[in-house]
Design a protein around this motif. Sequence first.
Motif, mmCIF file in Angstrom:
data_model
loop_
_atom_site.group_PDB
_atom_site.id
_atom_site.type_symbol
_atom_site.label_atom_id
_atom_site.label_comp_id
_atom_site.label_asym_id
_atom_site.label_seq_id
_atom_site.Cartn_x
_atom_site.Cartn_y
_atom_site.Cartn_z
ATOM 1 N N UNK A 199 -49.257 -28.177 84.374
ATOM 2 C CA UNK A 199 -49.409 -27.417 85.621
ATOM 3 C C UNK A 199 -49.614 -25.934 85.354
ATOM 4 N N UNK A 200 -48.907 -25.409 84.368
ATOM 5 C CA UNK A 200 -49.074 -23.993 84.019
ATOM 6 C C UNK A 200 -50.459 -23.739 83.437
ATOM 7 N N UNK A 201 -50.982 -24.729 82.711
ATOM 8 C CA UNK A 201 -52.297 -24.587 82.088
ATOM 9 C C UNK A 201 -53.421 -24.475 83.121
ATOM 10 N N UNK A 202 -53.276 -25.182 84.255
ATOM 11 C CA UNK A 202 -54.343 -25.186 85.254
ATOM 12 C C UNK A 202 -54.454 -23.814 85.917
ATOM 13 N N UNK A 203 -55.671 -23.376 86.223
ATOM 14 C CA UNK A 203 -55.888 -22.024 86.770
ATOM 15 C C UNK A 203 -55.446 -21.898 88.220
ATOM 16 N N UNK A 204 -55.501 -20.677 88.725
ATOM 17 C CA UNK A 204 -55.030 -20.381 90.073
ATOM 18 C C UNK A 204 -55.818 -21.143 91.137
ATOM 19 N N UNK A 205 -57.147 -21.276 90.936
ATOM 20 C CA UNK A 205 -57.926 -21.972 91.964
ATOM 21 C C UNK A 205 -57.545 -23.445 92.074
ATOM 22 N N UNK A 206 -57.055 -24.022 90.985
ATOM 23 C CA UNK A 206 -56.596 -25.414 91.046
ATOM 24 C C UNK A 206 -55.349 -25.500 91.922
ATOM 25 N N UNK A 207 -54.406 -24.612 91.708
ATOM 26 C CA UNK A 207 -53.176 -24.624 92.505
ATOM 27 C C UNK A 207 -53.483 -24.344 93.967
ATOM 28 N N UNK A 208 -54.447 -23.462 94.232
ATOM 29 C CA UNK A 208 -54.826 -23.182 95.618
ATOM 30 C C UNK A 208 -55.411 -24.427 96.278
#
Length: 430
Positions: free
Chosen positions: A250-259
């Motif tokens: 989860x930390x590896x995935x970029x901000x746009x993924x979390x958005x």
Amino acid sequence: MRDIIITLIVFGSLPFVFKRPFYGAVLWVWISVMNPHTQSWGFAQSMPFAAIIAGTTLLAMMAKPKEVSLPNTALTWLLLGFSAWMCLTTLFAIGPEDPWPALNKVLKIMGMTVVVAMLVRTRKDIEMLVWTIVISLGFYGVKGGLFTIRSGGAYRVWGPMGTFIEGNNEIALALIMVVPLMMYLVPLIANKWGKRAMWMAAGLCALASLGSYSRGAALALGAMLAFLWLKSHEKAKLGALLLVLAPLALVFMPEQWHARIDTINTYEQDGSAMGRINAWRMAINLAADHPLFGGGFQIYNRFIFQLYAPVPDDIHAAHSIYFQVLGEHGYVGLALFLLMYLVVWRSGAWVVKHADNIPELEWATRLVRMMQVSLVGFMVGGAFLSLAYFDVPYYIMVIMMATRLLVERMLKERAANPPVVQQEEAQGVA
């Protein structure tokens, strides 16, 4: 070069199909799940490999009828019944578009699923099918996982064009389903590096599913991992591994993924999510008007949405295996569809209950547990995808039923010829 390799593999394998028709089933699963010809750039893309394999397999079955038997199981008759019902709903289809091409495509899948069920007999056959599914989907999972690492998760993972799993949502769900099957195969690999490679492949498949940016797949992945932990005999080890790796992913995935994933909590403001809900309501309204037969295939068009959708101009595919079947085949079709999964689940539970403490059947209990995990992932993720006719779940159903039939046969043989230790214990008690 790829075209030549794929063509040589297919045509070079056909003689073995006549030697043993089951090899035709393996070839069919490989060509239908992996669709290797989509990875070529020339003549192989348009070659009718599936038709050639299917035709050769049927001819081989007629040449060797003793190696063919229709399993007398509830799943077999439900598959045939569901297929017959879809034929009937097509006759009563209400849409302006021609439903027969869609029916033809689905019947090929159902028909060959029954053919596979008629040919699988032994543990070796069962595990060969599992390996075929793992290799076919694992290829895209490893490729997608490496792509996600290389791009830092900045770009979406997509599936092979022109297939069931072309979309980012679809490939993600397929990869989630294959991870438990990989877990089953790990103990069967003798080489330690082979085991590590399979673990790595499973991790890359999970990462690729995250890299698809699919919200439904994220939910399915969570459900699959939770159920995988529940079914595991090594809960402490697996739980510790998940607690370490999940946050890292989860930390590896970029901000746009979390958005993107966070829009699950604000679905009312998301056009795509509301479009799906509009399609679900359309299916409910259509089924209320046509409860027996539904609308048939090809109902996702302006004509049908004008009649039944709350927002007539917001036209979407079903985006749910449940509402897809409900809208297309009515409540009877949905009942048959759900009954298949119930029967398969109970068959797996039966195997676990009757074979769990028998060492020579440990492989069977472990396999059905992993297949149940796969089906949980599919049924959760499938709630948001139009994959009611995706072939992999049907192959898993067939493998589950074949495993139960084999276990039943082995238990009968064991009862008729009890092990020497059991005989001695019985004599001692007497």
